[in-house]
Design a protein around this motif. Structure first.
Motif, PDB file in Angstrom:
ATOM      1  N   THR A  14       0.733  -1.170   0.058  1.00 36.17           N
ATOM      2  CA  THR A  14       0.021  -0.238   0.146  1.00 36.17           C
ATOM      3  C   THR A  14       0.941   1.218   0.014  1.00 36.17           C
ATOM      4  OG1 THR A  14       0.000   0.310   2.703  1.00 36.17           O
ATOM      5  CG2 THR A  14      -1.621  -1.184   1.406  1.00 36.17           C
ATOM      6  N   GLU A  15       0.259   2.246  -0.330  1.00 35.55           N
ATOM      7  CA  GLU A  15       0.714   3.582  -0.039  1.00 35.55           C
ATOM      8  C   GLU A  15       0.399   3.800   1.420  1.00 35.55           C
ATOM      9  OE1 GLU A  15      -1.039   6.632  -2.763  1.00 35.55           O
ATOM     10  OE2 GLU A  15      -1.069   5.208  -4.375  1.00 35.55           O
ATOM     11  N   ASN A  16       1.247   4.642   2.247  1.00 38.52           N
ATOM     12  CA  ASN A  16       1.163   4.682   3.665  1.00 38.52           C
ATOM     13  C   ASN A  16       0.187   6.038   3.796  1.00 38.52           C
ATOM     14  OD1 ASN A  16       1.602   4.545   6.179  1.00 38.52           O
ATOM     15  ND2 ASN A  16       3.645   4.994   6.201  1.00 38.52           N
ATOM     16  N   LYS A  46      10.730   1.073  -1.807  1.00 41.39           N
ATOM     17  CA  LYS A  46      10.853   2.493  -1.181  1.00 41.39           C
ATOM     18  C   LYS A  46       9.294   3.230  -1.370  1.00 41.39           C
ATOM     19  CE  LYS A  46      13.650   6.688  -1.371  1.00 41.39           C
ATOM     20  NZ  LYS A  46      13.358   7.627  -0.511  1.00 41.39           N
ATOM     21  N   GLY A  47       8.865   3.675  -0.017  1.00 38.86           N
ATOM     22  CA  GLY A  47       7.842   4.497  -0.247  1.00 38.86           C
ATOM     23  C   GLY A  47       6.453   3.424  -0.122  1.00 38.86           C
ATOM     24  N   VAL A  48       6.524   2.143  -0.086  1.00 38.41           N
ATOM     25  CA  VAL A  48       5.430   1.268   0.053  1.00 38.41           C
ATOM     26  C   VAL A  48       5.431   0.685   1.209  1.00 38.41           C
ATOM     27  CG1 VAL A  48       4.259  -0.551  -1.199  1.00 38.41           C
ATOM     28  CG2 VAL A  48       5.349   0.936  -2.714  1.00 38.41           C
ATOM     29  N   SER A  49       4.251   0.500   1.907  1.00 36.36           N
ATOM     30  CA  SER A  49       4.000  -0.217   3.315  1.00 36.36           C
ATOM     31  C   SER A  49       3.557  -1.468   2.986  1.00 36.36           C
ATOM     32  CB  SER A  49       3.255   0.668   3.941  1.00 36.36           C
ATOM     33  OG  SER A  49       3.826   1.885   4.392  1.00 36.36           O
ATOM     34  N   ARG A  50       3.834  -2.572   3.674  1.00 36.48           N
ATOM     35  CA  ARG A  50       3.413  -3.966   3.596  1.00 36.48           C
ATOM     36  C   ARG A  50       2.362  -4.472   5.059  1.00 36.48           C
ATOM     37  NH1 ARG A  50       6.557  -9.379   1.898  1.00 36.48           N
ATOM     38  NH2 ARG A  50       5.094 -10.655   2.289  1.00 36.48           N
ATOM     39  N   PHE A  51       1.396  -4.626   4.776  1.00 38.05           N
ATOM     40  CA  PHE A  51       0.508  -5.111   5.852  1.00 38.05           C
ATOM     41  C   PHE A  51       0.795  -6.744   5.810  1.00 38.05           C
ATOM     42  CE2 PHE A  51      -1.595  -1.227   5.421  1.00 38.05           C
ATOM     43  CZ  PHE A  51      -2.233  -1.033   6.502  1.00 38.05           C
ATOM     44  N   THR A  52       0.843  -7.370   6.872  1.00 37.78           N
ATOM     45  CA  THR A  52       0.950  -9.086   6.944  1.00 37.78           C
ATOM     46  C   THR A  52      -0.097  -9.127   7.918  1.00 37.78           C
ATOM     47  OG1 THR A  52       3.383  -9.024   6.440  1.00 37.78           O
ATOM     48  CG2 THR A  52       2.185 -10.803   7.118  1.00 37.78           C
ATOM     49  N   ILE A  53      -1.316  -9.819   7.329  1.00 33.13           N
ATOM     50  CA  ILE A  53      -2.570 -10.168   8.330  1.00 33.13           C
ATOM     51  C   ILE A  53      -2.549 -11.624   8.001  1.00 33.13           C
ATOM     52  CG2 ILE A  53      -5.018  -9.653   8.565  1.00 33.13           C
ATOM     53  CD1 ILE A  53      -4.703  -7.263   7.165  1.00 33.13           C
ATOM     54  N   GLN A 169       8.367  -5.781 -10.332  1.00 35.81           N
ATOM     55  CA  GLN A 169       8.196  -5.542 -11.753  1.00 35.81           C
ATOM     56  C   GLN A 169       6.897  -4.663 -12.190  1.00 35.81           C
ATOM     57  OE1 GLN A 169       9.253  -8.056  -9.924  1.00 35.81           O
ATOM     58  NE2 GLN A 169      10.058 -10.052 -11.400  1.00 35.81           N
ATOM     59  N   MET A 170       5.948  -5.293 -11.228  1.00 36.02           N
ATOM     60  CA  MET A 170       4.350  -4.480 -11.464  1.00 36.02           C
ATOM     61  C   MET A 170       4.611  -2.975 -11.224  1.00 36.02           C
ATOM     62  SD  MET A 170       0.964  -5.817  -9.911  1.00 36.02           S
ATOM     63  CE  MET A 170       0.575  -4.485  -8.671  1.00 36.02           C
ATOM     64  N   LEU A 171       5.207  -2.587 -10.280  1.00 32.29           N
ATOM     65  CA  LEU A 171       5.485  -1.157  -9.974  1.00 32.29           C
ATOM     66  C   LEU A 171       6.268  -0.493 -10.980  1.00 32.29           C
ATOM     67  CD1 LEU A 171       5.738  -1.133  -6.035  1.00 32.29           C
ATOM     68  CD2 LEU A 171       3.915  -0.289  -7.456  1.00 32.29           C
ATOM     69  N   GLU A 172       7.245  -1.227 -11.400  1.00 36.04           N
ATOM     70  CA  GLU A 172       8.024  -0.407 -12.540  1.00 36.04           C
ATOM     71  C   GLU A 172       7.269  -0.282 -13.805  1.00 36.04           C
ATOM     72  OE1 GLU A 172      11.539  -3.011 -13.186  1.00 36.04           O
ATOM     73  OE2 GLU A 172      12.345  -2.823 -10.992  1.00 36.04           O
TER      74      GLU A 172
END
Length: 175
Positions: A14-16, A46-53, A169-172
């Protein structure tokens, strides 16, 4: 025939943004699904957060949940994986009376056998840290519980997938 519930690890890139946690937790709440654990952190991007649920649901349910999560504007991509598809750990800390460390030989054996680490010692207390599976942490908790804790805390699951997630790769491709 109905599917059986099993543990899934959900990874959400996600975006933060403020308020996103509330909206994501509402997706589970509306379906009366209990979240077993949740962790948020920086990701490999860089600049992307990760939730682990971690949740216990059917595969049909998790597919619908992922669809709902991905409708959130700030969500870049969401994935779900079974325990067999991930490498995962939890972490915990125990704060206990220093008297126990110096006067109870058995505690020293428990610490050594569990591969826990002593991260702080002073006159009044010591702090143990243990990383491992949920089962390993529960075993240590049960062994130490008879001596009494001053404090105990446990993290949510952190996990990486055994197979590559093509998020970078998806973000690029977006940029």
């Amino acid at each position: 025939m109905g599917q059986e519930n099993k543990l899934f690890t959900v990874s959400i890139y996600t975006e933060n943004n403020v308020g996103l946690l509330n909206r994501i937790s509402a997706i589970f709440q509306r379906r009366h699904i209990n979240v077993e654990s949740i962790n948020t952190s920086a990701s490999e991007i860089k600049g992307v957060s990760r939730f682990t649920i971690v949740v216990k649901v059917t595969e049909e349910q998790i597919k619908k949940i992922i669809g709902q999560i991905e409708k959130q504007v700030e969500v870049i991509k969401a994935y779900y994986h079974t325990d067999e598809e991930t490498v995962y750990q939890e972490s915990c800390m125990f704060k206990m009376s220093s008297d126990l460390l110096f006067n109870e030989d058995e505690i020293q054996n428990v610490i050594k056998d569990s591969k826990a680490r002593i991260v702080e010692v002073n006159k009044s207390f010591f702090v143990l840290e243990k990383s491992g599976t949920k089962g390993e942490i529960e075993k240590l908790y049960n062994q130490l519980n008879t001596y009494g804790f001053m404090q105990f805390v446990r993290s949510g699951r952190i996990a990486v997938t055994k197979n590559e997630m093509k998020i970078s790769q998806m973000l690029e491709a977006f940029n």
